[in-house]
Enzyme design. Sequence first.
Site, mmCIF file in Angstrom:
data_model
loop_
_atom_site.group_PDB
_atom_site.id
_atom_site.type_symbol
_atom_site.label_atom_id
_atom_site.label_comp_id
_atom_site.label_asym_id
_atom_site.label_seq_id
_atom_site.Cartn_x
_atom_site.Cartn_y
_atom_site.Cartn_z
ATOM 1 N N ASP A 1 0.821 -1.203 0.000
ATOM 2 C CA ASP A 1 0.000 0.000 0.000
ATOM 3 C C ASP A 1 0.859 1.259 0.000
ATOM 4 O OD1 ASP A 1 -2.009 1.846 0.373
ATOM 5 O OD2 ASP A 1 -2.274 1.401 2.498
ATOM 6 N N ASP B 1 -2.153 5.793 -4.731
ATOM 7 C CA ASP B 1 -2.354 4.891 -3.610
ATOM 8 C C ASP B 1 -2.691 3.490 -4.108
ATOM 9 O OD1 ASP B 1 -2.977 3.621 -1.306
ATOM 10 O OD2 ASP B 1 -4.714 4.856 -0.804
#
Length: 365
Positions: free
Chosen positions: A78, A256
């Site tokens: 992430d 992201d």
Amino acid sequence: MLRLFSLCLLLPAWVSAQATPQTIQLQSRVAPGATALKRRALSPANIPLADYFMGTDLQWFGNISVGTPPQTVSMVFDTGSATLEFASTLCGAPCSNQVQFDPTKSSTFVDGGHEQTLTFSTGAGVDPVVGDNWQLTLRNATETVSIGGLTVVGTEVFLVTNQTAPFAPDPFSGIQGLSPLVESFFGDLIHQGLPSVGHAEMTVGGIDHSKFNGPLTYASLPAPGVNDFWSLISPTLSVNGKTNSLLNTTTEIIFDSGTSNVLFPTDVTESIYALISPDILPHASEPGTYGIACDRIPKLPAVIAIQFTAQDGSPFELTIPSIELSTCQTLINAFDGLSLVGGSLLKHYYSVWDVGGQRIGFAAV
Ligand SMILES: *[C@@H]1O[C@H](CO)[C@@H](O)[C@H](O)[C@H]1NC(C)=O
Ligand SMILES: *[C@@H]1O[C@H](CO)[C@@H](O)[C@H](O)[C@H]1NC(C)=O
Ligand SMILES: *[C@@H]1O[C@H](CO)[C@@H](O)[C@H](O)[C@H]1NC(C)=O
Ligand SMILES: *[C@@H]1O[C@H](CO)[C@@H](O)[C@H](O)[C@H]1NC(C)=O
């Protein structure tokens, strides 16, 4: 996933690893169980729920080893967060769908004894985040962690001891943060001398040139050395080649890999949808989402192009193609105060996350 409230913890750690690039296999998210799907009815039309996820591959996760002897847990890699957290046997029922790390079976586990909550402002699914419904309760610790043959001894980890319901269906155990700040597991690797390039597919410490054709275009992070997030400044955005005064505005856009969708402020979101079709309407029961009857989606032309500036000063565009609308999910969620692109853009590019160079590179695949 984007962390809403920041943790700031940095512990020295001793790293034992050969400093060469490593590749690990990632898999994409598969359709989760029915509980996750129920809430995401987009439009009142008769849409089979399975369609919302069918064929999507917006989340990438892979295995890491934790503890001694090693226990395997799968992680989302992430770029929107910085720390390493995963489900543990301290969590029990709320984490029953996840493989749980058992600290009592590890000789290298050091309990930190400190619990705190971590709230995410974007989630792993295609749901928008409402309030604080994505929250993990974490207990700090240090442990030995290995990713693809790279081992860090005594790195900071967080055991999930409780989680809110939206995390329950996740097919992965945790989140490995890959923020551009040199901290946590990857920070320890970089301090140890590993080249600072990482990637979501994922090669750590190198670039796999077999995975793309043509040049890699790099753009610099806006404020080298201090960015909490991987972001770039975009001077303009267009939909099907058209822009307007709202979209033709300088915006900082976060990249992201832990978020599936795209988030823009409400006015920008509605302006984009207006350029795609006037029939895409807000979905009242789930704030921030928009919908249109699924059978109309294949006929909608919708190429969203976001312009950036390369390190040599020339403009380049990253595009989200029409096909991303074709699963009936709300591609763009309205979220005021944030502009963010996730898996639905990143999956179309080979991306290089260069911590040392404080830049992101993209190549067509
Ligand atoms: C992760 O490990 C599990 C078994 O521990 C295995 O079934 C799975 O295929 C692995 N996933 C990847 C992406 O290597
Ligand atoms: C856990 O957090 C507490 C409070 O921040 C800190 O004092 C302690 O050193 C941490 N322990 C570990 C093992 O991370
Ligand atoms: C776990 O979190 C839920 C909210 O998601 C809460 O209702 C429950 O009391 C928590 N359990 C513990 C043991 O803290
Ligand atoms: C976008 O804004 C720039 C100034 O920031 C202007 O030069 C350009 O003509 C605008 N483009 C369009 C298509 O409106």
